[in-house]
Design a protein around this motif. Structure first.
Motif, PDB file in Angstrom:
ATOM      1  N   ILE A 163      -7.705  19.474  -2.861  1.00  0.00           N
ATOM      2  CA  ILE A 163      -8.822  18.547  -2.677  1.00  0.00           C
ATOM      3  C   ILE A 163      -8.282  17.129  -2.712  1.00  0.00           C
ATOM      4  O   ILE A 163      -7.543  16.756  -3.622  1.00  0.00           O
ATOM      5  N   ILE A 164      -8.646  16.347  -1.710  1.00  0.00           N
ATOM      6  CA  ILE A 164      -8.341  14.926  -1.690  1.00  0.00           C
ATOM      7  C   ILE A 164      -9.647  14.180  -1.937  1.00  0.00           C
ATOM      8  O   ILE A 164     -10.574  14.242  -1.134  1.00  0.00           O
ATOM      9  N   GLN A 179       4.598   4.290  -0.307  1.00  0.00           N
ATOM     10  CA  GLN A 179       5.024   5.004   0.890  1.00  0.00           C
ATOM     11  C   GLN A 179       4.937   4.139   2.145  1.00  0.00           C
ATOM     12  O   GLN A 179       5.795   4.212   3.018  1.00  0.00           O
ATOM     13  N   ILE A 180       3.884   3.328   2.243  1.00  0.00           N
ATOM     14  CA  ILE A 180       3.601   2.589   3.469  1.00  0.00           C
ATOM     15  C   ILE A 180       3.299   1.127   3.124  1.00  0.00           C
ATOM     16  O   ILE A 180       2.478   0.858   2.243  1.00  0.00           O
ATOM     17  N   PRO A 181       3.907   0.168   3.817  1.00  0.00           N
ATOM     18  CA  PRO A 181       3.570  -1.237   3.574  1.00  0.00           C
ATOM     19  C   PRO A 181       2.290  -1.638   4.304  1.00  0.00           C
ATOM     20  O   PRO A 181       1.869  -0.978   5.252  1.00  0.00           O
ATOM     21  N   ALA A 182       1.692  -2.713   3.859  1.00  0.00           N
ATOM     22  CA  ALA A 182       0.570  -3.335   4.564  1.00  0.00           C
ATOM     23  C   ALA A 182       0.996  -4.760   4.880  1.00  0.00           C
ATOM     24  O   ALA A 182       1.330  -5.518   3.969  1.00  0.00           O
ATOM     25  N   LYS A 183       1.019  -5.122   6.159  1.00  0.00           N
ATOM     26  CA  LYS A 183       1.585  -6.405   6.574  1.00  0.00           C
ATOM     27  C   LYS A 183       0.512  -7.300   7.184  1.00  0.00           C
ATOM     28  O   LYS A 183      -0.221  -6.891   8.083  1.00  0.00           O
ATOM     29  N   TYR A 184       0.433  -8.519   6.663  1.00  0.00           N
ATOM     30  CA  TYR A 184      -0.503  -9.525   7.169  1.00  0.00           C
ATOM     31  C   TYR A 184       0.133 -10.262   8.343  1.00  0.00           C
ATOM     32  O   TYR A 184       1.309 -10.627   8.273  1.00  0.00           O
ATOM     33  N   PRO A 185      -0.632 -10.562   9.410  1.00  0.00           N
ATOM     34  CA  PRO A 185      -1.990 -10.054   9.686  1.00  0.00           C
ATOM     35  C   PRO A 185      -1.902  -8.692  10.358  1.00  0.00           C
ATOM     36  O   PRO A 185      -0.854  -8.328  10.895  1.00  0.00           O
ATOM     37  N   GLU A 186      -2.998  -7.954  10.344  1.00  0.00           N
ATOM     38  CA  GLU A 186      -3.006  -6.656  11.004  1.00  0.00           C
ATOM     39  C   GLU A 186      -4.325  -6.442  11.726  1.00  0.00           C
ATOM     40  O   GLU A 186      -5.362  -6.981  11.336  1.00  0.00           O
ATOM     41  N   VAL A 244      -0.741   7.199   5.193  1.00  0.00           N
ATOM     42  CA  VAL A 244      -0.417   7.388   3.780  1.00  0.00           C
ATOM     43  C   VAL A 244      -1.211   8.544   3.188  1.00  0.00           C
ATOM     44  O   VAL A 244      -0.705   9.287   2.334  1.00  0.00           O
ATOM     45  N   ALA A 245      -2.439   8.756   3.634  1.00  0.00           N
ATOM     46  CA  ALA A 245      -3.212   9.902   3.158  1.00  0.00           C
ATOM     47  C   ALA A 245      -2.526  11.214   3.543  1.00  0.00           C
ATOM     48  O   ALA A 245      -2.440  12.142   2.730  1.00  0.00           O
ATOM     49  N   ARG A 246      -2.026  11.284   4.769  1.00  0.00           N
ATOM     50  CA  ARG A 246      -1.326  12.501   5.212  1.00  0.00           C
ATOM     51  C   ARG A 246      -0.027  12.713   4.432  1.00  0.00           C
ATOM     52  O   ARG A 246       0.296  13.835   4.031  1.00  0.00           O
ATOM     53  N   ILE A 247       0.709  11.635   4.215  1.00  0.00           N
ATOM     54  CA  ILE A 247       1.973  11.738   3.483  1.00  0.00           C
ATOM     55  C   ILE A 247       1.739  12.226   2.056  1.00  0.00           C
ATOM     56  O   ILE A 247       2.418  13.140   1.567  1.00  0.00           O
ATOM     57  N   LEU A 248       0.786  11.629   1.370  1.00  0.00           N
ATOM     58  CA  LEU A 248       0.534  11.998  -0.023  1.00  0.00           C
ATOM     59  C   LEU A 248      -0.020  13.414  -0.135  1.00  0.00           C
ATOM     60  O   LEU A 248       0.341  14.158  -1.050  1.00  0.00           O
ATOM     61  N   LEU A 280      -7.034  12.421   7.778  1.00  0.00           N
ATOM     62  CA  LEU A 280      -7.040  13.824   7.372  1.00  0.00           C
ATOM     63  C   LEU A 280      -7.935  14.693   8.249  1.00  0.00           C
ATOM     64  O   LEU A 280      -7.520  15.776   8.675  1.00  0.00           O
ATOM     65  N   VAL A 281      -9.157  14.252   8.509  1.00  0.00           N
ATOM     66  CA  VAL A 281     -10.099  15.122   9.233  1.00  0.00           C
ATOM     67  C   VAL A 281     -10.295  14.729  10.687  1.00  0.00           C
ATOM     68  O   VAL A 281     -10.965  15.445  11.430  1.00  0.00           O
ATOM     69  N   GLY A 282      -9.733  13.580  11.085  1.00  0.00           N
ATOM     70  CA  GLY A 282      -9.862  13.170  12.482  1.00  0.00           C
ATOM     71  C   GLY A 282     -11.064  12.270  12.734  1.00  0.00           C
ATOM     72  O   GLY A 282     -11.703  11.763  11.804  1.00  0.00           O
ATOM     73  N   GLU A 283     -11.388  12.114  13.999  1.00  0.00           N
ATOM     74  CA  GLU A 283     -12.374  11.127  14.430  1.00  0.00           C
ATOM     75  C   GLU A 283     -13.791  11.389  13.917  1.00  0.00           C
ATOM     76  O   GLU A 283     -14.616  10.478  13.883  1.00  0.00           O
ATOM     77  N   ILE A 284     -14.077  12.610  13.498  1.00  0.00           N
ATOM     78  CA  ILE A 284     -15.411  12.896  12.970  1.00  0.00           C
ATOM     79  C   ILE A 284     -15.730  11.986  11.785  1.00  0.00           C
ATOM     80  O   ILE A 284     -16.881  11.610  11.561  1.00  0.00           O
ATOM     81  N   ALA A 285     -14.693  11.589  11.045  1.00  0.00           N
ATOM     82  CA  ALA A 285     -14.916  10.738   9.868  1.00  0.00           C
ATOM     83  C   ALA A 285     -15.415   9.353  10.250  1.00  0.00           C
ATOM     84  O   ALA A 285     -16.108   8.701   9.474  1.00  0.00           O
ATOM     85  N   ARG A 286     -15.098   8.911  11.462  1.00  0.00           N
ATOM     86  CA  ARG A 286     -15.471   7.551  11.875  1.00  0.00           C
ATOM     87  C   ARG A 286     -16.988   7.355  11.843  1.00  0.00           C
ATOM     88  O   ARG A 286     -17.479   6.275  11.519  1.00  0.00           O
ATOM     89  N   THR A 287     -17.722   8.384  12.191  1.00  0.00           N
ATOM     90  CA  THR A 287     -19.179   8.285  12.193  1.00  0.00           C
ATOM     91  C   THR A 287     -19.819   8.931  10.971  1.00  0.00           C
ATOM     92  O   THR A 287     -20.944   8.583  10.599  1.00  0.00           O
TER      93      THR A 287
END
Length: 215
Positions: free
Chosen positions: A4-5, A120-127, A139-143, A168-175
């Motif tokens: 479970i995530i 695991q993953i950097p966050a770089k300004y600006p993005e 990062v969710a997939r890696i962890l 993790l679950v794909g585009e369904i999560a967008r909506t």
């Protein structure tokens, strides 16, 4: 069911309650939780105290650490600071790279922080938005892969909660995912697929925001 995530958004922030805070703040893009946000974080901890969470990862911003800390105390777990879960570093919101407390400074305030953890993953300004969604999804997939069969909690921001869920679950999560303040997303691995079981649950909160703000 193998894993479970849990993905939580930070609780209410001080500058949402008092917008003038921003005008004199030392680190204006790294606000702390508001008084009611601190209560929300405790309610989140109470909601998760019976879950079998083995690891907690959170964005290194102050509000996410403050949200994760009561959960870590309830579950007696360390907190791993993961920059991949950071706020969307959007130049339309921020005129410069946000100044944050260093990891040692945060660990002084929150001793449960694991200072040996390497993000695991950097966050770089600006993005761009797509870059933010990609790094939080990655990062969710890696962890999830690295800690396979272990339940984990990710604590992020409205945008990175969405990105992690999409990862993790794909585009369904967008909506489907509605990441309001201190809400919970629950994603379950049924090999080889992931199932979105909670899409932004707030039933653990006594007060819920009426309009969802993704920042």
């Amino acid at each position: 069911m193998n894993q479970i995530i849990w993905i939580a958004r930070h609780a209410n922030r001080l500058d949402f309650v008092n917008p003038d805070w921003f005008l004199t703040a030392e680190r204006r893009y790294d606000p702390p939780l508001s008084e009611d946000g601190i209560l929300q974080a405790k309610q989140l901890a109470n909601r998760l105290k019976g879950e079998n969470i083995a690891h907690i990862f959170c964005s290194p911003f102050l509000r996410t650490v403050q949200t994760a800390n009561p959960v870590a105390e309830f579950l007696d777990l360390p907190i791993k600071l993961e920059t991949g879960l950071s706020e969307w570093l959007n130049p339309a919101w921020m005129t410069e790279e946000p100044e944050r407390l260093s990891t040692p400074a945060l660990a002084e305030l929150f001793p449960r922080i694991d200072t040996s953890y390497t993000p695991q993953i950097p966050a770089k300004y600006p993005e761009t938005r797509s870059q933010m969604l990609e790094r939080s999804g990655q990062v969710a997939r890696i962890l999830a892969s690295e800690f396979y069969s272990k339940d984990i909690l990710l604590v992020g921001h409205g945008a990175s909660v969405l990105g992690a869920a999409i990862g993790l679950v794909g585009e369904i999560a967008r909506t489907e995912v509605k990441a309001s303040l201190c809400s919970l997303v629950k994603i379950v691995r049924y090999d080889p697929e992931w199932l979105l079981e909670l899409k932004g649950d707030t039933s653990h909160l006594t007060e819920v925001e009426e309009v969802i703000r993704f920042n």
